[in-house]
Design an enzyme around this catalytic site. Sequence first.
Site, PDB file in Angstrom:
ATOM      1  N   GLU A   1      21.038  -2.880 -10.056  1.00  0.00           N
ATOM      2  CA  GLU A   1      20.638  -1.515  -9.722  1.00  0.00           C
ATOM      3  C   GLU A   1      21.688  -0.933  -8.779  1.00  0.00           C
ATOM      4  O   GLU A   1      22.002  -1.548  -7.761  1.00  0.00           O
ATOM      5  CB  GLU A   1      19.287  -1.506  -9.005  1.00  0.00           C
ATOM      6  CG  GLU A   1      18.108  -1.815  -9.883  1.00  0.00           C
ATOM      7  CD  GLU A   1      16.823  -1.766  -9.083  1.00  0.00           C
ATOM      8  OE1 GLU A   1      16.052  -0.809  -9.258  1.00  0.00           O
ATOM      9  OE2 GLU A   1      16.600  -2.667  -8.265  1.00  0.00           O
TER      10      GLU A   1
ATOM     11  N   ARG B   1      17.013 -18.646  -7.645  1.00  0.00           N
ATOM     12  CA  ARG B   1      17.934 -17.780  -6.930  1.00  0.00           C
ATOM     13  C   ARG B   1      18.527 -18.512  -5.729  1.00  0.00           C
ATOM     14  O   ARG B   1      18.049 -19.576  -5.315  1.00  0.00           O
ATOM     15  CB  ARG B   1      17.221 -16.503  -6.474  1.00  0.00           C
ATOM     16  CG  ARG B   1      16.265 -16.718  -5.314  1.00  0.00           C
ATOM     17  CD  ARG B   1      15.538 -15.433  -4.960  1.00  0.00           C
ATOM     18  NE  ARG B   1      14.677 -15.615  -3.793  1.00  0.00           N
ATOM     19  CZ  ARG B   1      13.757 -14.752  -3.411  1.00  0.00           C
ATOM     20  NH1 ARG B   1      13.564 -13.659  -4.114  1.00  0.00           N
ATOM     21  NH2 ARG B   1      13.024 -14.972  -2.341  1.00  0.00           N
TER      22      ARG B   1
ATOM     23  N   LYS C   1      18.024  -4.973   1.459  1.00  0.00           N
ATOM     24  CA  LYS C   1      18.780  -3.718   1.546  1.00  0.00           C
ATOM     25  C   LYS C   1      18.161  -2.777   2.579  1.00  0.00           C
ATOM     26  O   LYS C   1      18.869  -2.124   3.341  1.00  0.00           O
ATOM     27  CB  LYS C   1      18.819  -3.037   0.178  1.00  0.00           C
ATOM     28  CG  LYS C   1      19.593  -3.790  -0.882  1.00  0.00           C
ATOM     29  CD  LYS C   1      19.430  -3.114  -2.234  1.00  0.00           C
ATOM     30  CE  LYS C   1      20.074  -3.931  -3.341  1.00  0.00           C
ATOM     31  NZ  LYS C   1      19.816  -3.348  -4.677  1.00  0.00           N
TER      32      LYS C   1
END
Length: 642
Positions: free
Chosen positions: A88, A325, A335
């Site tokens: 994204e 992950r 973020k």
Amino acid sequence: MAEPTEAPASAPPDEEKGPSKRALEKAAKKAAAKAKKAEHALRPKEPSKPAEKKPANAEPANVFSEGWLKRVYEEKPAKEVRSRFPPEPNGYLHIGHCKAIAVNFGFARHHEGVCFLRYDDTNPEKEEEQYFTSILDIIKWLGFEPYKITYSSDNFDKLYELAEQLIEKDGAYVCHCSREEVNMQRGGPDNRGARYACEHRTRPIAESIAEFRAMRNGKYKAGEAYLRMKQSLTDPNEGNPQMWDLPAYRVIEKNHHHRTGEKWRIYPTYDFTHCICDALEGITHSLCTTEFQQSRISYDWLLEQLDMKVPKSEEKGPMQREYGRLNLGGTILSKRRILMLVEGTTAEKKNAEGTVEKRTIPPSVRGWDDPRLYTLVALRRRGIPAKALLNFVEELGVNDALTEIQPPRLESSIRKHLERTVARQMLVLDPIKVIIEDFAAEDDQEITVPYDPKGTIPGERKVKLGKEAYIDRTDFREEDDPNYFRLAPNKVVGLYNVPFPIRATSYSKDENGRVTEIKAVKASGEKPKTYIQWVDAATAVPVKARQYNFLFKSESPNALDWKTGGWADDLNPESEVIFENAVIEAGIKGLLKEHTLNPSGSSDDLIRFQALRTAYFCVDVDSTEDKIVLNQIVTLREDKAK
């Protein structure tokens, strides 16, 4: 969506309505654990096989030729492998994305296939050009080249067409329920209650088509209507939240898109967009992290509904598989939280009297590329080589388990890479001048010193030796100690590569009591117990050096109070230590000539070196030939007691 640090939102965001993120995460984890246990129980036991002897000329094993990724390929041994990395463009990539890039691009490269870079640009409210540019720079910096650069928005027309097809097949409906109502339909806040359909689920197909077109034409505001997929919400045996009538389209207030302009007032969700774009691009292997494990069912369901995948088969259409992950402890990767550090924030907290107090917190770092952060642009600026990060991912391996590591493990891997690849230099962070009083004119000379005493790194430089030199303040004590081996009054110490040691005879102080100058004599014939770095005073190059420590005092900064601003009290005041008056040997000028002083965003041609007995450093990208700034990459292995 690229492999994020937080679990994906299966429900629509606030303006789209749906159950809470926490409830979905708990339900998804329970369902994943149950499915994995059942899968393991049904797995047939294989007889043990003797280890095969590899031929002498066999290629070394890697994460793609053995283990989990090898089994993924064997599930779908495509002749032409096509993978994708779909971030994204709403922020800067972090270290966790390094694994995602290495897995997706590396998988395609290993099987001589191709990998797409697809920007998942379905939310115009959060997308900025700087993120698009940075993502591509980072991919190239890591050594990969996308086969094609595509955008989810390339397929907006096709996605809309397929959405109408799904409605026509009675596979979707327009819903007007509030977020709270949708939560109750999905079993309440904890997802444990009975699930039930809303009145809109059974509306006529023609009515849903009309309402969907009304959404497109601007009849509704954000949150007033959205398209939901008609999955298994009412099936009491369906325990996967990803099959509880997920949203497919929503209204977004800011309808200006960077590529499609004002054309669209509605935008597809990740759960609708991702699998369809995979199919349209001919992706064979859709590799993502285990947060999306429960999404695999909805991924396949939607493609099957649109005849883009054969049910219970991997022959046609893309195959999604999930790996664990990479998480890094001791730091912040969110973020939203990094944005607080970069831009500062205003927090509110009630005091004992019940009055709301506002607290203004200024920026804590200089930007997204501040070397104290673990965004990839920050790690690059800090001087960490791209190859070192890829080696680190290789060392950790790839499977379906979460990889949780602490920064020291990462630093150890980086240090191992730098040890074999960078030149040596002598740097003095906090200089004190030493005058060798019996230094004769014939002693003045240039010493030829190799960049690497072990010979691994080619090249050499000239080091000037004169009467005056700088040593580091930490290498001198006014009072001697039997366990202290460096310079002190009447004590002998060696200088790297100098044919004679020196003995301190006296020293001077300024009005503040700081030592400013040391006088010494040659101690030829004596054997020093240790050697220290030094820089010739006549040819020393002034630099500003920055050393880095943890940004937070806490080992678990994610557990801090991020709602009322308590996290700001845990910031480490020593996270960046600046030495304004540091000096380095003139050999740095030779390295400056061999490298680009200000490399482009995708270049890895930074000037890196090992400062003897100090740390690994790089020349910061904002340096000029007249004003050099150094960033510490990692520390050295050193006995701190000495």
